[in-house]
Design a protein around this motif. Structure first.
Motif, mmCIF file in Angstrom:
data_model
loop_
_atom_site.group_PDB
_atom_site.id
_atom_site.type_symbol
_atom_site.label_atom_id
_atom_site.label_comp_id
_atom_site.label_asym_id
_atom_site.label_seq_id
_atom_site.Cartn_x
_atom_site.Cartn_y
_atom_site.Cartn_z
ATOM 1 N N PHE A 265 0.746 -1.530 0.114
ATOM 2 C CA PHE A 265 -0.106 -0.448 0.038
ATOM 3 C C PHE A 265 0.827 1.185 -0.319
ATOM 4 O O PHE A 265 0.412 2.602 0.187
ATOM 5 C CB PHE A 265 -1.028 0.366 1.425
ATOM 6 C CG PHE A 265 -1.978 -1.053 0.879
ATOM 7 C CD1 PHE A 265 -3.251 -1.422 0.524
ATOM 8 C CD2 PHE A 265 -1.814 -2.530 2.113
ATOM 9 C CE1 PHE A 265 -3.881 -2.443 -0.032
ATOM 10 C CE2 PHE A 265 -2.497 -3.477 1.830
ATOM 11 C CZ PHE A 265 -3.731 -3.002 1.127
ATOM 12 N N ILE B 63 3.107 4.669 -1.136
ATOM 13 C CA ILE B 63 2.606 5.444 -2.752
ATOM 14 C C ILE B 63 3.264 5.960 -2.407
ATOM 15 O O ILE B 63 4.345 7.058 -1.774
ATOM 16 C CB ILE B 63 1.215 5.434 -2.417
ATOM 17 C CG1 ILE B 63 -0.004 4.994 -2.096
ATOM 18 C CG2 ILE B 63 1.473 7.210 -3.295
ATOM 19 C CD1 ILE B 63 -0.994 5.646 -1.643
ATOM 20 N N THR B 64 4.768 6.383 -3.951
ATOM 21 C CA THR B 64 5.220 7.786 -3.639
ATOM 22 C C THR B 64 4.769 8.567 -4.063
ATOM 23 O O THR B 64 4.011 8.707 -5.226
ATOM 24 C CB THR B 64 6.673 6.718 -4.488
ATOM 25 O OG1 THR B 64 7.224 5.867 -4.043
ATOM 26 C CG2 THR B 64 7.303 8.164 -4.998
ATOM 27 N N LYS C 159 3.614 2.475 -7.857
ATOM 28 C CA LYS C 159 1.749 3.810 -7.249
ATOM 29 C C LYS C 159 2.788 4.808 -6.760
ATOM 30 O O LYS C 159 3.518 5.449 -5.537
ATOM 31 C CB LYS C 159 1.570 3.597 -5.794
ATOM 32 C CG LYS C 159 0.710 1.768 -5.951
ATOM 33 C CD LYS C 159 0.011 1.675 -4.999
ATOM 34 C CE LYS C 159 -0.565 -0.072 -4.927
ATOM 35 N NZ LYS C 159 -1.468 0.102 -3.567
ATOM 36 N N ASN D 170 1.833 9.368 -7.042
ATOM 37 C CA ASN D 170 0.927 9.840 -6.638
ATOM 38 C C ASN D 170 2.034 11.608 -7.114
ATOM 39 O O ASN D 170 2.447 11.541 -6.404
ATOM 40 C CB ASN D 170 0.230 9.897 -5.042
ATOM 41 C CG ASN D 170 -0.503 11.255 -4.897
ATOM 42 O OD1 ASN D 170 -0.866 11.744 -6.081
ATOM 43 N ND2 ASN D 170 -0.237 11.355 -3.583
#
Length: 160
Positions: free
Chosen positions: A115, A117-118, A145, A147
């Motif tokens: 889960f 997120i970068t 993932k 963002n």
């Protein structure tokens, strides 16, 4: 002739310190609740682009931040004026992103790793070549993932 005499020693009574620990703990609790911990000290200019369709991330503890942009005027003398990558509180090269991502994964529980997120917080004036290099490094460590962090507003305001 009077039976009542005036006191010779008229000092003020001592101040009661019985409630002092209560006051100290109340202040301590207030500052613990009201204080916000700062995540990173920005060493780059970070004027984020504007977007009109944005979503807020729910769990900020699962986000790894990568900053990119020109060094701020305070640091430009030491590192130059070319766009740089900042990981946590220090400047880094693009090749250091792999070790950064792996270290961040090691800091989390195994159940949280899928889960993660970068978040790319890239200055609006940064060259897309640098962003492409960052994304290439992220692909090599399977950090897929991504963002892009922006400000809320009208997207047409990005034009200069």
């Amino acid at each position: 002739m009077s039976k009542f005499r005036k006191k010779q020693n008229s000092e003020l009574p001592a101040i009661s310190t019985a409630s002092l620990p209560d006051i100290v703990f109340m202040l301590l609790f207030f500052f613990m609740v009201a204080t916000v911990m700062r995540e990173d000290t920005l060493k780059i200019e970070n004027n984020l682009p504007i977007a009109d369709q944005t979503e807020k991330l729910d769990k900020k503890n699962l986000v790894m931040n990568i900053y990119a942009g020109k060094p701020s005027s305070r640091y430009a003398k030491n590192v130059g004026t070319q766009a740089k990558v900042q990981l946590n509180d220090k400047f880094a090269d693009v090749k250091d992103i792999k070790s950064f991502i792996l270290a961040e994964r090691d800091a989390h529980r195994e159940g949280e790793i899928p889960f993660l997120i970068t978040a790319l917080k890239v200055d609006g004036d940064t060259n897309m070549g640098l962003v492409g290099d960052i994304k290439k490094e992220l692909r090599e460590v399977q950090a897929l993932k991504i963002n892009y962090t922006t400000r809320q507003g009208n997207a047409t305001d990005n034009r200069k």
